[in-house]
Design a protein around this motif. Structure first.
Motif, PDB file in Angstrom:
ATOM      1  N   ARG A 229      86.263  20.338  79.476  1.00 24.83           N
ATOM      2  CA  ARG A 229      85.752  19.458  78.425  1.00 24.83           C
ATOM      3  C   ARG A 229      86.707  19.482  77.227  1.00 24.83           C
ATOM      4  NH1 ARG A 229      82.369  23.903  78.728  1.00 24.83           N
ATOM      5  NH2 ARG A 229      82.166  25.207  76.861  1.00 24.83           N
ATOM      6  N   SER A 230      86.801  18.358  76.558  1.00 16.34           N
ATOM      7  CA  SER A 230      87.732  18.250  75.438  1.00 16.34           C
ATOM      8  C   SER A 230      87.056  17.576  74.258  1.00 16.34           C
ATOM      9  CB  SER A 230      88.991  17.463  75.848  1.00 16.34           C
ATOM     10  OG  SER A 230      88.649  16.148  76.255  1.00 16.34           O
ATOM     11  N   ARG A 231      87.486  17.944  73.058  1.00 18.08           N
ATOM     12  CA  ARG A 231      86.949  17.364  71.831  1.00 18.08           C
ATOM     13  C   ARG A 231      88.057  16.624  71.098  1.00 18.08           C
ATOM     14  NH1 ARG A 231      82.923  20.696  68.124  1.00 18.08           N
ATOM     15  NH2 ARG A 231      81.632  20.070  69.905  1.00 18.08           N
ATOM     16  N   HIS A 232      87.776  15.378  70.715  1.00 15.35           N
ATOM     17  CA  HIS A 232      88.717  14.521  70.009  1.00 15.35           C
ATOM     18  C   HIS A 232      88.100  14.155  68.662  1.00 15.35           C
ATOM     19  CE1 HIS A 232      90.723  13.371  73.996  1.00 15.35           C
ATOM     20  NE2 HIS A 232      89.608  13.988  74.357  1.00 15.35           N
ATOM     21  N   GLN A 233      88.789  14.464  67.589  1.00 11.12           N
ATOM     22  CA  GLN A 233      88.277  14.161  66.263  1.00 11.12           C
ATOM     23  C   GLN A 233      89.406  13.661  65.375  1.00 11.12           C
ATOM     24  OE1 GLN A 233      86.521  18.080  65.401  1.00 11.12           O
ATOM     25  NE2 GLN A 233      84.509  17.102  65.405  1.00 11.12           N
ATOM     26  N   GLY A 234      89.084  12.748  64.471  1.00 14.57           N
ATOM     27  CA  GLY A 234      90.117  12.279  63.562  1.00 14.57           C
ATOM     28  C   GLY A 234      89.710  11.021  62.839  1.00 14.57           C
ATOM     29  N   GLY A 235      90.689  10.409  62.209  1.00 12.19           N
ATOM     30  CA  GLY A 235      90.417   9.187  61.468  1.00 12.19           C
ATOM     31  C   GLY A 235      91.694   8.531  60.986  1.00 12.19           C
ATOM     32  N   ARG A 261      89.340  22.969  76.423  1.00 11.61           N
ATOM     33  CA  ARG A 261      89.103  24.389  76.716  1.00 11.61           C
ATOM     34  C   ARG A 261      89.896  24.871  77.921  1.00 11.61           C
ATOM     35  NH1 ARG A 261      83.425  27.715  76.442  1.00 11.61           N
ATOM     36  NH2 ARG A 261      84.307  29.755  76.978  1.00 11.61           N
ATOM     37  N   GLY A 262      90.034  24.013  78.924  1.00 10.96           N
ATOM     38  CA  GLY A 262      90.769  24.406  80.122  1.00 10.96           C
ATOM     39  C   GLY A 262      91.225  23.168  80.880  1.00 10.96           C
ATOM     40  N   PRO A 263      92.157  23.317  81.815  1.00 10.83           N
ATOM     41  CA  PRO A 263      92.697  22.174  82.551  1.00 10.83           C
ATOM     42  C   PRO A 263      91.777  21.707  83.667  1.00 10.83           C
ATOM     43  CG  PRO A 263      93.739  24.186  83.287  1.00 10.83           C
ATOM     44  CD  PRO A 263      92.836  24.586  82.164  1.00 10.83           C
ATOM     45  N   ALA A 264      91.996  20.477  84.118  1.00 14.50           N
ATOM     46  CA  ALA A 264      91.253  19.907  85.240  1.00 14.50           C
ATOM     47  C   ALA A 264      91.964  20.270  86.539  1.00 14.50           C
ATOM     48  CB  ALA A 264      91.126  18.402  85.088  1.00 14.50           C
ATOM     49  N   LEU A 265      91.890  21.541  86.895  1.00 19.14           N
ATOM     50  CA  LEU A 265      92.604  22.077  88.059  1.00 19.14           C
ATOM     51  C   LEU A 265      91.652  22.390  89.196  1.00 19.14           C
ATOM     52  CD1 LEU A 265      95.074  24.722  86.560  1.00 19.14           C
ATOM     53  CD2 LEU A 265      95.594  22.382  87.241  1.00 19.14           C
ATOM     54  N   GLU A 266      92.231  22.443  90.390  1.00 14.70           N
ATOM     55  CA  GLU A 266      91.536  22.956  91.561  1.00 14.70           C
ATOM     56  C   GLU A 266      92.506  23.847  92.314  1.00 14.70           C
ATOM     57  OE1 GLU A 266      88.777  20.548  94.317  1.00 14.70           O
ATOM     58  OE2 GLU A 266      90.728  20.572  95.346  1.00 14.70           O
ATOM     59  N   THR A 267      92.128  25.084  92.567  1.00 21.83           N
ATOM     60  CA  THR A 267      92.978  25.995  93.327  1.00 21.83           C
ATOM     61  C   THR A 267      92.956  25.595  94.802  1.00 21.83           C
ATOM     62  OG1 THR A 267      92.367  27.765  91.805  1.00 21.83           O
ATOM     63  CG2 THR A 267      93.479  28.404  93.832  1.00 21.83           C
ATOM     64  N   ALA A 288      92.647  28.945  79.578  1.00 21.66           N
ATOM     65  CA  ALA A 288      93.885  28.168  79.441  1.00 21.66           C
ATOM     66  C   ALA A 288      93.706  26.905  78.595  1.00 21.66           C
ATOM     67  CB  ALA A 288      94.456  27.817  80.816  1.00 21.66           C
ATOM     68  N   PRO A 289      93.455  27.052  77.301  1.00 18.83           N
ATOM     69  CA  PRO A 289      93.233  25.877  76.454  1.00 18.83           C
ATOM     70  C   PRO A 289      94.517  25.098  76.173  1.00 18.83           C
ATOM     71  CG  PRO A 289      93.287  27.859  75.113  1.00 18.83           C
ATOM     72  CD  PRO A 289      93.362  28.315  76.542  1.00 18.83           C
ATOM     73  N   THR A 290      94.339  23.844  75.772  1.00 20.00           N
ATOM     74  CA  THR A 290      95.420  22.981  75.295  1.00 20.00           C
ATOM     75  C   THR A 290      95.023  22.435  73.929  1.00 20.00           C
ATOM     76  OG1 THR A 290      96.059  22.331  77.537  1.00 20.00           O
ATOM     77  CG2 THR A 290      96.779  20.906  75.755  1.00 20.00           C
TER      78      THR A 290
END
Length: 738
Positions: A229-235, A261-267, A288-290
């Motif tokens: 999941r990712s959060r996008h904020q701004g203006g 919070r973490g990547p969209a990975l599959e081992t 593993a956040p970005t």
């Protein structure tokens, strides 16, 4: 839709001096763009362009570069599993996973976003600004070297924002809730206000947004569900001042934070696409956040003269991409060696690589855009950019139980701080000569002088254990001069049909050789790689503009390609190959009735190597005839939208979107370090339905309704990782304008 939404306002029949139009559409089906740095009807621009209007973006639920790439023939995103992280390229101009610098340039309004330097990390950044209050997106295909300069080998992506309107108060608001099948729930909220401060002279436009994109991947190592999941904020704040009828000044400031919070990975089982830990699961000892940060400030002044318009733009841009990756399986093998040198690591130690690309880019451009002066019109100007990158890469040791970094000297296994400064001064001009009212030729030229300074060092336990201490490399410097060219022929057979032929060149800057060891005889300076694009096409409106068609066929020669090679046992970057690309692109928009709109597009790309140095073959396995990695040969999409009058001011809407991308290969067939794998093609369908009443809208969207498993990218190893596309999702949105 591939070429814009329903038409709404009138535009001049000839190219105007004013180069910025806030609306993508003009009346009677006319679409207006500023791709040539002047306002023109889309069908009159002698180049292949895909335009997505702001209303179209909202209607289709487009929220990211990955969404609109699948609607644009020739545009590809090599995903890296997190927003803002990946590679963007057009018409197959990429060299795969080891590519260092970008081949496609991204613009926000009149401000270049992409780093130009060969060592600026531009290839790893897929700019992903929020698509709120956007007038249109223009995707220019083929090199745009004369008007847009360095790194536009494949083309340019321009995001054009709505400008303040001093004539009246207005605004909009939108809220959405999204749920992913088998995943999480997310939301988004945005609002825009346009406030005239002095009627017809001064206006402020303010936009704010907050969005949480739901996750659908679990990290079984930490027990975190929906970790991606990712959060996008701004203006954005924009001020337009028009002190006189001839002069206008725009001041813009915008910021955006993206935290994933973490990547969209599959081992996966090594060398396959078979899940190892279960579908949509991977196992890391941390999440593993970005982190992505954008900060932009710009000032643009426009002054109308009797002969044309003077435009001056100055901008300051800060961008930052920080990623963390679990590399325990790679570096734990060194722990026994480190112990023999006196560095003993606890049994529960994991390792992570933290990569940061923070860039500061200052740009300025001054240009003159002429009116039609008898039989000629022209654009001429100068451009300056100063770019500074301070990019550390650290491989650190962490306690697996707490994710806390171990105390020094054990904490830093490898540290590689990079400092790079790139500066460029260029001058450019395009001249159009009208041989007749319906026949003209254009010639363009750009001269650029660039310099680059680079320095780095190597430190940490690894270098102390193996080399006795840190290693500092001497600073290196390079400079280049480069010319780019443009020639077009345009024939307007009728007022609504034009044909064009185009030959254009582009380049990607070179730079100093930055390898730790440069053996005698190796390249100490990397030269620019260049392309020539040859293209013919047509654009037309038919049946009283109920049908719009556009198609082009192209051939590209790519020379002096920057590739990694082996030279006397050292791994180096070099100008070590050539390639050819052949393809075509076609777009259609049909409006058979006032309530039905249908669009479709199709793209074909055949890219292959035609010359490869032996050292390249030894290092990455590439040989003559190999297809360029990550490039699907076929792409297609289509949309259908039907309005349903329900009586009075109540109106319904139903629609569907089809997307197709053919299979592609992750690397070169002979690669040993990056084994080649075929990623399967993907076909998806989206459905939508809505109601509108006065200024209120309600919409329901179901995306990827067949829940096709999509793999965006792949990393080999033991284990391997698939980068997953979004599964089936459901969205409800409400919006209003006032």
């Amino acid at each position: 839709m591939a070429t814009g939404a329903a038409a709404q306002s009138e535009a001049s029949s000839q190219s105007a001096a004013a180069p910025e139009a806030d609306s993508v559409e003009a009346s009677q089906g006319e679409i207006v763009v500023t791709a040539s740095k002047r306002e023109q009807k889309l069908r009159d621009v002698p180049s292949a362009i895909t335009v997505l209007g702001g209303d179209t973006l909202v209607n289709l639920g487009v929220q990211s570069v990955r969404d609109y790439a699948t609607l644009t023939p020739g545009l590809t995103v090599q995903d890296s599993a997190s927003p803002g992280y990946g590679k963007i390229f057009i018409r197959g101009l990429t060299t795969g996973g080891l590519q260092q610098s970008a081949t496609t340039v991204y613009y926000i309004d009149d401000v270049p976003f992409t780093a130009s330097s060969a060592n600026g990390g531009g290839a790893f950044i897929a700019p992903d600004p929020e698509l709120t209050d956007i007038a249109r997106i223009e995707v220019l295909k083929g090199p745009q070297g004369t008007l847009y300069g360095a790194s536009s080998l494949g083309g340019v992506i321009r995001l054009v924002s709505n400008s303040p309107d001093p004539s009246g108060f207005s605004g909009s608001a939108r809220a959405e809730i999204t749920a992913i099948d088998g995943g999480g729930v997310g939301y988004s909220a945005s609002a825009t206000l346009n406030v005239p401060l002095v009627t017809d002279r001064l206006a402020l436009r303010a936009t704010g947004f907050s969005r949480e994109a739901p996750g659908y991947v679990d990290n079984v190592g930490t027990g975190t569900n929906n970790v991606n999941r990712s959060r996008h904020q701004g203006g954005r704040l924009a001020l337009r001042w028009t002190p006189t009828d001839r002069l206008s000044v725009d001041v813009v400031g915008q910021l955006q934070d993206i935290d994933t919070r973490g990547p969209a990975l599959e081992t996966d089982v090594a060398g396959t696409l078979t899940p190892l830990d279960g579908a949509r699961r991977y196992s890391n000892f941390f999440d593993a956040p970005t982190r992505v940060r954008y900060r932009l400030a710009s000032v643009t002044g426009r002054y109308n003269t009797d002969l044309g318009q003077i435009i001056a733009t100055g901008a300051y841009l800060e961008s930052k991409l920080q990623t963390e990756v679990d590399v325990t399986s790679t570096y734990s093998a060194f722990f026994p060696v480190f112990a023999s040198a006196g560095y003993v690591y606890p049994a529960n130690t994991g390792t992570a690589v933290i990569s940061t690309i923070p860039a500061v880019k200052k740009t300025g451009e001054l240009r003159f855009v002429s009116r039609r002066l008898g039989g000629i019109e022209f654009v001429a100007g100068g451009f300056y950019t100063h770019e500074r990158i301070a990019s550390p890469t650290d491989i650190v040791a962490r306690d697996k139980a707490t994710n806390a970094q171990l105390p020094e000297p054990l904490g830093t296994i490898i540290s590689i701080p990079v400092n790079d400064t790139y500066e460029e001064v260029s001058t450019f001009g395009n001249l159009t000569v009208y041989l007749a009212d319906n026949l003209d030729v254009t010639g363009g030229l750009r001269f650029a002088h660039s310099t680059e300074d680079f320095n780095t060092s190597y430190g940490g336990v690894y270098y102390t254990a193996f080399l006795g201490g840190p290693v500092k490399l001497p600073p290196v410097h390079s400079s280049h001069d480069q010319l780019t060219y443009l020639a077009t022929l345009r024939w307007r057979a009728t007022p609504t049909l034009s044909f064009f032929a185009r030959a254009a060149s582009g380049y990607r800057p070179g730079g100093p050789q930055v390898a730790a060891i440069v053996p005698p005889g190796a390249q100490t300076r990397i030269n620019p790689d260049t392309v020539w694009n040859y293209e013919v096409g047509f654009k037309g409106d038919f049946l009283d503009r109920k049908l719009s068609l556009e198609a082009s066929v192209y051939h590209i020669d790519w020379n002096n390609i920057q590739l990694y090679t082996i030279f006397n046992s050292s791994q180096l970057l070099a100008n070590a190959g050539k390639a050819k690309v052949d393809g075509f692109e076609a777009q259609m928009a049909a409006r058979p009735t006032k309530t039905l709109t249908v669009t479709a597009n199709l793209g074909y790309t055949n890219s292959r190597l035609t010359k490869v140095d032996p050292g390249v073959t030894a290092y990455i396995g590439a040989v003559v005839g190999d297809s360029i990695p990550q490039t699907p040969r076929w792409t297609a999409s289509a949309t259908l939208d039907q309005l349903v009058p329900l009586g009075g001011d109540l109106q319904g809407q139903v629609g569907a979107t089809f997307r197709y991308q053919s299979d592609r290969f992750t690397s070169f067939p002979g690669s040993v370090t990056d084994p080649n794998l075929r990623l399967p093609g993907r076909t998806t369908f989206d459905l939508r339905a809505g109601l509108s009443y006065h200024t209120y809208q309600l919409q329901f969207r179901a995306e990827n309704v067949t829940n096709r498993r999509g793999i965006a990218n792949y990393t080999p190893g033991v284990p391997s990782f698939s980068y997953l596309m979004r599964p089936r999702s459901f969205t409800v949105s409400v919006s209003t304008t006032f």
